[in-house]
Every structure is written in C-alpha cells, then in structure tokens.
Scaffold this motif. Structure first.
Motif, PDB file in Angstrom:
ATOM      1  N   ALA A  27      37.892  36.500  39.094  1.00 39.45           N
ATOM      2  CA  ALA A  27      37.239  35.693  38.069  1.00 39.45           C
ATOM      3  C   ALA A  27      38.243  35.013  37.147  1.00 39.45           C
ATOM      4  N   GLY A  28      39.458  35.525  37.096  1.00 42.05           N
ATOM      5  CA  GLY A  28      40.466  34.933  36.216  1.00 42.05           C
ATOM      6  C   GLY A  28      41.839  35.505  36.500  1.00 42.05           C
ATOM      7  N   GLY A  29      42.814  35.066  35.735  1.00 43.65           N
ATOM      8  CA  GLY A  29      44.160  35.630  35.805  1.00 43.65           C
ATOM      9  C   GLY A  29      44.828  35.473  37.153  1.00 43.65           C
ATOM     10  N   ALA A  50      33.751  42.077  39.076  1.00 45.70           N
ATOM     11  CA  ALA A  50      32.585  42.718  38.461  1.00 45.70           C
ATOM     12  C   ALA A  50      31.913  41.814  37.436  1.00 45.70           C
ATOM     13  N   ASN A  51      32.628  40.806  36.954  1.00 47.56           N
ATOM     14  CA  ASN A  51      32.096  39.883  35.943  1.00 47.56           C
ATOM     15  C   ASN A  51      31.395  38.729  36.658  1.00 47.56           C
ATOM     16  N   ALA A  52      30.108  38.907  36.928  1.00 48.91           N
ATOM     17  CA  ALA A  52      29.382  37.940  37.752  1.00 48.91           C
ATOM     18  C   ALA A  52      29.329  36.533  37.162  1.00 48.91           C
ATOM     19  N   ARG A  57      31.478  30.834  37.838  1.00 48.90           N
ATOM     20  CA  ARG A  57      32.120  29.626  37.314  1.00 48.90           C
ATOM     21  C   ARG A  57      33.466  29.381  37.990  1.00 48.90           C
ATOM     22  N   SER A  58      34.207  30.448  38.212  1.00 48.31           N
ATOM     23  CA  SER A  58      35.518  30.303  38.856  1.00 48.31           C
ATOM     24  C   SER A  58      35.370  29.827  40.295  1.00 48.31           C
ATOM     25  N   ALA A  67      31.411  33.510  45.966  1.00 48.57           N
ATOM     26  CA  ALA A  67      31.508  34.522  44.912  1.00 48.57           C
ATOM     27  C   ALA A  67      30.629  35.714  45.273  1.00 48.57           C
ATOM     28  N   MET A  68      31.197  36.910  45.206  1.00 48.66           N
ATOM     29  CA  MET A  68      30.450  38.137  45.462  1.00 48.66           C
ATOM     30  C   MET A  68      30.725  39.134  44.342  1.00 48.66           C
TER      31      MET A  68
END
Length: 259
Positions: A27-29, A50-52, A57-58, A67-68
C-alpha cells in the motif's frame, strides 16, 4: 557459459515480462515502490496489504495491477490468497515481502502484547508468506523471494526510529532467509534479504522533520534512503541478473553499517 547462453546481466530488463509478482506491504513505502518497479518492467503485479482503502488507491495507479487485502498474520488467509492468485493469474514467480510494523518505544515502556504484535506481523508474517510462495515455487523448480529486513536486525534497536522488538523481529527475518536459502537452494528457488538503512517511508509517519535531518546527518551519504533506492536493489535480487545470489543480506543503507 555455453555459446548459446547470454550473460546474466542481459536478461535484467526482460526478466519480469508477464511474470506473476506478489508484493506484501504494497500500500505504500518500499512495498509500493517495488510493485511500481516490477509493474514498469511488465510483471503482472498483485499487491497485498492489510490496509484495504490505501491498497486500492495504490493499485489503481498501476494499470492492470490487482489489490488483495490480506492480514499476513492469518496463515489460512495468506494460503487462500496465494491459491487464488495461482488460479486466476498463474503461479507466483516473484515474491517481495515488505510488510512490517515499527515503533520506537524504550524497552521499559514495552509490554508483552507489544512484542507479540511486532513479532507476529514482522516474523510470523514472514513465515506465512514465504511458506505460501515456496509451496508454488518449489514444485516448479524456480522463483525468487526478497524479504525486506533492516540494519536494526544487525546492530539492534533502541535507536531513534527502531526499538528492540522491531530489531529482534528483523534479526529473525535475516535468519529465516538464511535457513530457507540453505534448505531450498537445490530447488532453483532463490531467496535473499534486502537490508535497508534509515528510509523515509510511511512507517515513520510520526518522525519529525528535525529528527529525520539528524538521522540523515549521521549517515555517510548525508541523506535518508528513499523507497525507490530499495526498489532498484529488489529488482536486481529478483532478476535473472542475479542467478548466483542465494541467501545474501544486501545492505542498501547509505553507509549506515559503516558507523
């Protein structure tokens, strides 16, 4: 090298085309940077986190990426996710495991629940994800795994942006990588660890600009790392350009380990 074989480095740019690549913590980083790089080289990228909402968005910024939402501490759900990926898109050929949590609590402010949470995500989660990938790679006798560790796994925590629980978990990730490499090298599956130094990622959202400047000033290179610095190294470790690299821990740390 036979006359018909090409040098390994020639395969770098074409080594990911149409291959299924799973990235955790995407999701990031560092995870998102790695997913973006793999996507740019033509891989079919599946993003796990875990951050749906943030994950969606990513993934939307990477056409064709999937995305899962998955909690990697849930071994059954991790296994089910990898099974679903294989069924829908094909067997997993590359895994980049970047999911982690971090805090910077002094040891006497930590409790058992803190330790359990950090080790459950960072170390147990690494086991569940790596095992799920191996289950698909070993029978096919090929695949690559890059697990994101940390220089704290070598030098310990208790510093400005890492505590003892995080450092212990990342030391465990380094040992896991060595163990898997030793056990599975003969199968054609390559696993290695990326060892970032201080890197400016969303994991450090609570770190002030002043503290980041202090950290950067303490590094020989004079700046903190960027996720793209890590993505470039991940591409190398995952690519056909590194066919003889097994079980290594690659420091990408701006000279942090020189101190």
């Amino acid at each position: 090298m036979g006359s018909e074989e090409q040098p390994a480095w020639r395969a770098f740019s074409s080594g990911f085309a149409d291959r299924v690549a799973v990235v955790t913590g995407a999701a990031g980083g560092i995870g998102l940077a790695a997913a973006t790089a793999l996507h740019a080289y033509g891989a079919r990228v599946v993003l796990l986190d875990a951050n749906a909402p943030l994950l969606e968005r990513s993934a939307a910024a990477l056409p064709g990426a999937v995305a899962m939402p998955v909690d990697i501490t849930d071994s059954a759900r991790v296994a089910a996710a990898f099974d679903a990926i294989a069924e829908r898109y094909g067997p997993v050929e590359h895994l980049v495991h970047a999911a982690a949590v971090i805090t910077a609590l002094p040891l006497l402010e930590q409790d058992v629940e803190h330790w359990r949470r950090v080790l459950d995500v960072n170390l147990v989660g690494s086991f569940t994800v790596v095992r799920a990938a191996l289950a698909q790679m070993v029978p096919r006798r090929g695949g690559t795994i890059v697990a994101v560790a940390s220089d704290a796994g070598f030098r310990g925590g208790g510093g400005l942006i890492a505590d003892a629980a995080y450092a212990a978990s990342k030391a465990g990730v380094l040992s896991l990588v060595k163990s898997v490499a030793r056990e599975f090298a003969g199968t054609g599956v390559r696993i290695n660890a990326l060892v970032p130094g201080p890197t400016d990622t969303p994991l450090h959202q609570g770190v002030s600009d002043e503290l980041k400047q202090r950290i950067a000033a303490g590094l020989p290179v004079g700046r903190m790392g960027h996720p793209d610095d890590m993505a470039a190294a991940i591409l190398f470790l995952s690519s056909p350009a590194a066919p003889f690299v097994y079980g290594t821990a690659l420091d990408v740390d701006g000279g942090s380990m020189l101190r």
